[in-house]
Design a protein around this motif. Structure first.
Motif, PDB file in Angstrom:
ATOM      1  N   MET A   1     119.252   3.905  71.024  1.00  0.00           N
ATOM      2  CA  MET A   1     118.414   2.671  70.452  1.00  0.00           C
ATOM      3  C   MET A   1     117.643   1.949  72.111  1.00  0.00           C
ATOM      4  O   MET A   1     116.557   1.942  72.077  1.00  0.00           O
ATOM      5  N   ASP A   2     118.715   2.096  73.047  1.00  0.00           N
ATOM      6  CA  ASP A   2     118.290   1.705  74.234  1.00  0.00           C
ATOM      7  C   ASP A   2     117.314   2.564  75.006  1.00  0.00           C
ATOM      8  O   ASP A   2     116.130   2.231  75.430  1.00  0.00           O
ATOM      9  N   ALA A   3     117.533   3.940  74.791  1.00  0.00           N
ATOM     10  CA  ALA A   3     116.817   4.893  75.373  1.00  0.00           C
ATOM     11  C   ALA A   3     115.330   4.787  74.616  1.00  0.00           C
ATOM     12  O   ALA A   3     114.333   5.054  75.280  1.00  0.00           O
ATOM     13  N   CYS A   4     115.439   4.784  73.186  1.00  0.00           N
ATOM     14  CA  CYS A   4     114.304   4.573  72.530  1.00  0.00           C
ATOM     15  C   CYS A   4     113.223   3.452  73.165  1.00  0.00           C
ATOM     16  O   CYS A   4     112.127   3.701  73.364  1.00  0.00           O
ATOM     17  N   LEU A   5     113.993   2.130  73.309  1.00  0.00           N
ATOM     18  CA  LEU A   5     113.044   1.125  73.959  1.00  0.00           C
ATOM     19  C   LEU A   5     112.683   1.557  75.274  1.00  0.00           C
ATOM     20  O   LEU A   5     111.358   1.431  75.788  1.00  0.00           O
ATOM     21  N   ARG A   6     113.465   1.976  76.290  1.00  0.00           N
ATOM     22  CA  ARG A   6     113.032   2.282  77.546  1.00  0.00           C
ATOM     23  C   ARG A   6     111.977   3.677  77.548  1.00  0.00           C
ATOM     24  O   ARG A   6     111.031   3.462  78.519  1.00  0.00           O
ATOM     25  N   ILE A  93     109.895  -1.886  67.575  1.00  0.00           N
ATOM     26  CA  ILE A  93     110.286  -0.435  67.728  1.00  0.00           C
ATOM     27  C   ILE A  93     111.642  -0.390  67.276  1.00  0.00           C
ATOM     28  O   ILE A  93     111.831   0.664  66.723  1.00  0.00           O
ATOM     29  N   LEU A  94     112.489  -1.202  67.407  1.00  0.00           N
ATOM     30  CA  LEU A  94     113.914  -1.060  66.841  1.00  0.00           C
ATOM     31  C   LEU A  94     113.996  -1.118  65.378  1.00  0.00           C
ATOM     32  O   LEU A  94     114.455  -0.285  64.755  1.00  0.00           O
ATOM     33  N   ASP A  95     113.012  -2.076  64.930  1.00  0.00           N
ATOM     34  CA  ASP A  95     113.117  -1.908  63.373  1.00  0.00           C
ATOM     35  C   ASP A  95     112.646  -0.559  62.624  1.00  0.00           C
ATOM     36  O   ASP A  95     113.130   0.128  61.954  1.00  0.00           O
ATOM     37  N   LYS A  96     111.459   0.014  63.272  1.00  0.00           N
ATOM     38  CA  LYS A  96     111.154   1.381  62.885  1.00  0.00           C
ATOM     39  C   LYS A  96     112.144   2.383  63.306  1.00  0.00           C
ATOM     40  O   LYS A  96     112.246   3.133  62.511  1.00  0.00           O
ATOM     41  N   GLU A  97     112.625   2.259  64.517  1.00  0.00           N
ATOM     42  CA  GLU A  97     113.669   3.477  64.712  1.00  0.00           C
ATOM     43  C   GLU A  97     114.890   3.219  63.607  1.00  0.00           C
ATOM     44  O   GLU A  97     115.423   4.189  63.259  1.00  0.00           O
ATOM     45  N   LEU A  98     115.169   2.108  63.056  1.00  0.00           N
ATOM     46  CA  LEU A  98     116.306   1.947  62.362  1.00  0.00           C
ATOM     47  C   LEU A  98     115.842   2.397  61.056  1.00  0.00           C
ATOM     48  O   LEU A  98     116.726   3.095  60.357  1.00  0.00           O
ATOM     49  N   ASN A  99     114.764   2.247  60.490  1.00  0.00           N
ATOM     50  CA  ASN A  99     114.398   2.553  59.468  1.00  0.00           C
ATOM     51  C   ASN A  99     114.105   4.172  59.431  1.00  0.00           C
ATOM     52  O   ASN A  99     114.711   4.916  58.330  1.00  0.00           O
ATOM     53  N   ARG A 100     113.692   4.782  60.385  1.00  0.00           N
ATOM     54  CA  ARG A 100     113.838   6.383  60.609  1.00  0.00           C
ATOM     55  C   ARG A 100     115.384   6.713  60.412  1.00  0.00           C
ATOM     56  O   ARG A 100     115.375   7.880  59.693  1.00  0.00           O
ATOM     57  N   VAL A 101     116.290   5.994  60.988  1.00  0.00           N
ATOM     58  CA  VAL A 101     117.592   6.734  61.034  1.00  0.00           C
ATOM     59  C   VAL A 101     118.189   6.607  59.616  1.00  0.00           C
ATOM     60  O   VAL A 101     118.822   7.366  59.198  1.00  0.00           O
ATOM     61  N   LEU A 102     117.790   5.350  59.019  1.00  0.00           N
ATOM     62  CA  LEU A 102     118.325   5.052  57.576  1.00  0.00           C
ATOM     63  C   LEU A 102     117.686   5.625  56.498  1.00  0.00           C
ATOM     64  O   LEU A 102     118.005   5.988  55.435  1.00  0.00           O
ATOM     65  N   LYS A 103     116.372   6.255  56.829  1.00  0.00           N
ATOM     66  CA  LYS A 103     115.816   6.942  55.474  1.00  0.00           C
ATOM     67  C   LYS A 103     116.241   7.958  54.843  1.00  0.00           C
ATOM     68  O   LYS A 103     116.076   8.071  53.567  1.00  0.00           O
ATOM     69  N   PRO A 104     117.015   9.141  55.570  1.00  0.00           N
ATOM     70  CA  PRO A 104     117.809  10.039  54.912  1.00  0.00           C
ATOM     71  C   PRO A 104     118.854   9.545  53.872  1.00  0.00           C
ATOM     72  O   PRO A 104     119.216  10.140  52.980  1.00  0.00           O
ATOM     73  N   LEU A 105     119.531   8.234  54.082  1.00  0.00           N
ATOM     74  CA  LEU A 105     120.566   7.743  53.337  1.00  0.00           C
ATOM     75  C   LEU A 105     119.983   7.325  51.929  1.00  0.00           C
ATOM     76  O   LEU A 105     118.911   6.794  51.807  1.00  0.00           O
ATOM     77  N   SER A 106     120.846   7.320  51.005  1.00  0.00           N
ATOM     78  CA  SER A 106     120.729   6.694  49.793  1.00  0.00           C
ATOM     79  C   SER A 106     120.543   5.231  49.646  1.00  0.00           C
ATOM     80  O   SER A 106     121.398   4.683  50.715  1.00  0.00           O
ATOM     81  N   LYS A 107     120.162   4.523  48.939  1.00  0.00           N
ATOM     82  CA  LYS A 107     119.936   3.024  48.797  1.00  0.00           C
ATOM     83  C   LYS A 107     121.409   2.778  48.700  1.00  0.00           C
ATOM     84  O   LYS A 107     121.835   1.492  49.600  1.00  0.00           O
ATOM     85  N   THR A 108     122.193   3.109  47.968  1.00  0.00           N
ATOM     86  CA  THR A 108     123.583   2.719  47.875  1.00  0.00           C
ATOM     87  C   THR A 108     124.468   3.026  49.097  1.00  0.00           C
ATOM     88  O   THR A 108     125.121   2.248  49.540  1.00  0.00           O
ATOM     89  N   THR A 109     124.052   4.164  49.615  1.00  0.00           N
ATOM     90  CA  THR A 109     124.955   4.277  50.957  1.00  0.00           C
ATOM     91  C   THR A 109     124.498   3.261  52.067  1.00  0.00           C
ATOM     92  O   THR A 109     125.337   2.815  52.729  1.00  0.00           O
TER      93      THR A 109
END
Length: 140
Positions: A1-6, A93-109
């Motif tokens: 996440m740090d690298a994403c911001l920088r 930016i962090l919110d978008k990156e987190l959503n991108r990372v979590l997208k492949p997970l099922s809602k339950t996971t």
């Protein structure tokens, strides 16, 4: 996440935490001053570490630092307009990156992951508090 911001030209996570803490302190303190020691305590780091970070934030015109006229040793902090904008953009930016990372997970996971992370944060918070109490007791 740090690298994403920088990579997008923003401060790293450690500086974002300080900006957010200053912003939240002003929102929650009912007009009380935001001090450097308050931010250090809130983030669980030394005042020396915060001071070094604040120098960088001040140099980048993200934070204004001043001294309390009635108590010269107290260092007062305030976000600049640029600091507030930078903080909000970084959080976005962090919110978008987190959503991108979590997208492949099922809602339950995803729900399980968030619940487990909350438990870890709570445990860390308790351990930090326990450590601080033991440190104080050992100094007596």
């Amino acid at each position: 996440m740090d690298a994403c911001l920088r990579s997008k030209g923003f401060s790293g996570i450690s500086q974002l935490k300080i900006l957010t803490a200053i912003d939240r302190t002003h929102l929650c303190s009912h007009g009380k001053d935001c001090t450097q020691s308050l931010i250090a305590h809130a983030l669980g780091v030394s005042e020396a570490a915060i001071s070094r970070q604040i120098l960088n934030l001040e140099r980048d015109k993200l934070v204004l630092r001043g001294h309390d006229p009635s108590e010269k040793r107290r260092v007062l902090l305030k976000l600049t307009v640029k600091g507030k904008k930078s903080m909000l953009k970084s959080l976005n930016i962090l919110d978008k990156e987190l959503n991108r990372v979590l997208k492949p997970l099922s809602k339950t996971t995803e729900i399980q992951l968030v619940a487990n992370l909350k438990k870890v944060l709570e445990a860390l918070s308790k351990n930090t508090h326990h450590y601080e109490i033991n440190s104080i007791n050992n100094k007596k």
